[in-house]
Enzyme design. Structure first.
Site: not given
Ligand code: MSP
Length: 499
Positions: A18, A21, A125, A128, A142, A145, A306, A309
């Protein structure tokens, strides 16, 4: 040759890519494109595919877990391709190579006395994938979440994190910088206040079925975060097919030397402690250097909410591209939000920003200046490219918003100069007087205004290319060929009425 190594976090495959990411990954792409101009650069991203929540998501969809991981990992790769993200390697934690590397690392840590067996009693959690302390919870839930953590009492293996508290603290701000500075301050005060406890590095296989086995105990599965952090080392080694079978630890360290320590590790603020406490402690235990800069960016909400999903508000970046074009998306993410701070995404703002900056300011300058030059004939002066010291510094400090502000400022100045000097009226004068005679003042003035404008546009295109590779290059080519182009067609308001 030592590589300029840039990483993103690896994304959990329980979720589709999304805009959140997308933010981190495009940021890494922008940096990698900028640094590639002058450095051998290596940009790593990938997917985090083990753990409870991935396994659960696969089961919910009645899919075999590995097959499910393959599908989501592919959808990440497809998305990054569609968004013009030019990574050097995509690491997957279910790849055999990564799994073997993690086993090797943990064996090394155990052999050196950093791991021991014990009992973990506490909270976890699943959202997380994190062990939680009571004080981290809000009304027992949490804070991220909004769910109750699970109570655990289980035999696990621990890493002696507590032994590294002072060493991590000593490194922060020296060989290991955390940016923006406010995040560093937050972390330092946390480390000064709280006593670090040892951290579990495994969980019983009967509780977590989807993960890498501990090499010396197949009843235990490696804790997903420990597995995931090592992607930053396994990825580049894997990319060059380094074969670590029968190799000594020293050979591995030597191979790592080509890219490690990373120059910049990008993460979101949600995963700061993993990267600023556990990760450096693991590296210190392995006697490896710490990353030079850990840059922590903020979080996006969508229209104040926020991204989640369950709320179903996660914007699919490919849909955005289809609707508004890739340049609008890539530009907006960095122009409207200070990199490091939180931001609220609004599609209305995305369109307005594109139209104001790209269509009306920079795009307009490209087409009007080149149309004028075409009418005039040919410029005598050669258009040279000049680096801009201020933009160089802003880029190196990851001040993306400020880079784009300055680019716009430069274009605006030239648009204003053209409005004021009306060089179209000079063409007539130049032609009416002594045609193209060098001493003709109007002609010299025209050349100065338009030559200067095209030089500025060359600079603008160079610094725009990391954000908008195609359009930046198109501007550059238009100048080289002295051919007017509509680089940024305006987005019509109808396109976003319903958002
Ligand atoms: N798998 C772990 C990271 C392991 S690194 C060794 C993880 N994954 S995640 O898919 O949940 O999220 C990864 C990253 O996506 C977050 O740290 C952030 O960089 C980015 N984001 C996820 N949601 C976000 C927003 N709503 N806004 C900005 N960045 C976001 O955590």
């Amino acid at each position: 040759m030592k590589k300029f190594f840039i990483t993103t976090p690896i994304y959990y495959v329980n979720d589709k890519p999304h805009i959140g990411h997308t933010y981190t990954t495009v940021a890494a792409d922008v940096l990698a494109r900028f640094y590639r101009e002058n450095n051998e650069t290596f940009f790593l991203t990938g997917t985090d595919e083990h753990g409870t929540k991935v396994c659960k998501s696969a089961k919910e969809q009645e899919k075999e877990v590995k097959k499910f991981c393959d599908e989501v990992a592919q959808s990440y790769q497809k998305t990054w391709k569609a968004l013009d993200i030019n990574y050097d390697f995509f690491v997957r934690t279910t790849d055999k190579y990564h799994e073997e590397f993690v086993k090797l690392i943990l064996t090394h840590l155990k052999d050196n006395g950093f791991l021991y067996e014990g009992e973990y009693e506490g909270l976890y959690c699943e959202g997380c994938e994190e062990f939680k302390a009571e004080k981290d919870l809000v009304n027992g839930c949490c804070s991220i979440h909004k769910t109750y953590p699970v109570k655990l009492k289980e035999k696990v293996w621990f890493f002696k994190l507590s032994e590294f508290q002072d060493k991590v603290l000593e490194s922060i701000g020296k060989n290991f910088k955390i940016l923006p500075k406010s995040r560093e301050t937050e972390l330092v005060s946390f480390l000064k206040k709280e006593k670090l406890h040892d951290v579990a590095i495994s969980r019983p296989r009967d509780r977590v079925e989807w993960g890498i086995e501990l090499p010396w105990n197949n009843d235990q599965v490696i804790y997903v975060w420990i597995d995931a952090l090592f992607n930053y080392l396994s990825g580049p080694l894997s990319s060059r097919g380094f074969n670590f079978n029968n190799k000594h630890w020293e050979d591995i360290v030597e191979a790592l030397n080509d890219f490690w320590p990373a120059e910049i590790q990008l993460i979101g603020k949600d995963i700061l402690r993993f990267h600023a406490v556990i990760w450096p402690a693991l590296l210190l235990a392995l006697e490896l250097p710490l990353p030079k800069r850990l840059f922590v960016h903020g979080f996006f909400t969508i229209n104040g909410e926020k991204i989640s999903k369950s709320l179903g508000n996660a914007i699919n970046p490919i849909d955005l591209k289809k609707k508004f074009g890739l340049s609008a998306l890539r530009y907006y993410l960095f122009r409207d939000f200070s990199f490091g701070e939180d931001g609220d995404v609004s599609l209305k703002n995305l369109v307005e920003r594109y139209n104001a900056d790209l269509a009306d300011n920079i795009g307009n300058l490209v087409s009007r200046s080149l149309t004028l030059v075409k009418k005039y004939g040919e410029l005598k002066q050669k258009i040279e490219f000049k680096k801009d010291a201020e933009l160089e510094k802003l880029f190196k400090d990851l001040k993306f918003k400020e880079v784009l502000e300055r680019i716009n400022f430069l274009a605006k100045e030239k648009n204003q100069l053209i409005d004021k000097e009306k060089p179209w009226s000079l063409i007539k004068e130049a032609h009416q007087g002594k045609e193209f005679a060098i001493e003709n003042e109007s002609q010299q003035k025209f050349e100065k205004i338009l030559g200067g404008t095209l030089e500025t546009l060359k600079t603008i295109s160079y610094y725009l290319i990391p954000f908008l590779p195609h359009e930046g290059e198109k501007i550059n080519q238009a100048i080289n060929n002295l051919k007017s182009e509509i680089v940024f067609p305006k987005i019509e308001a109808d396109n976003f009425k319903n958002n």
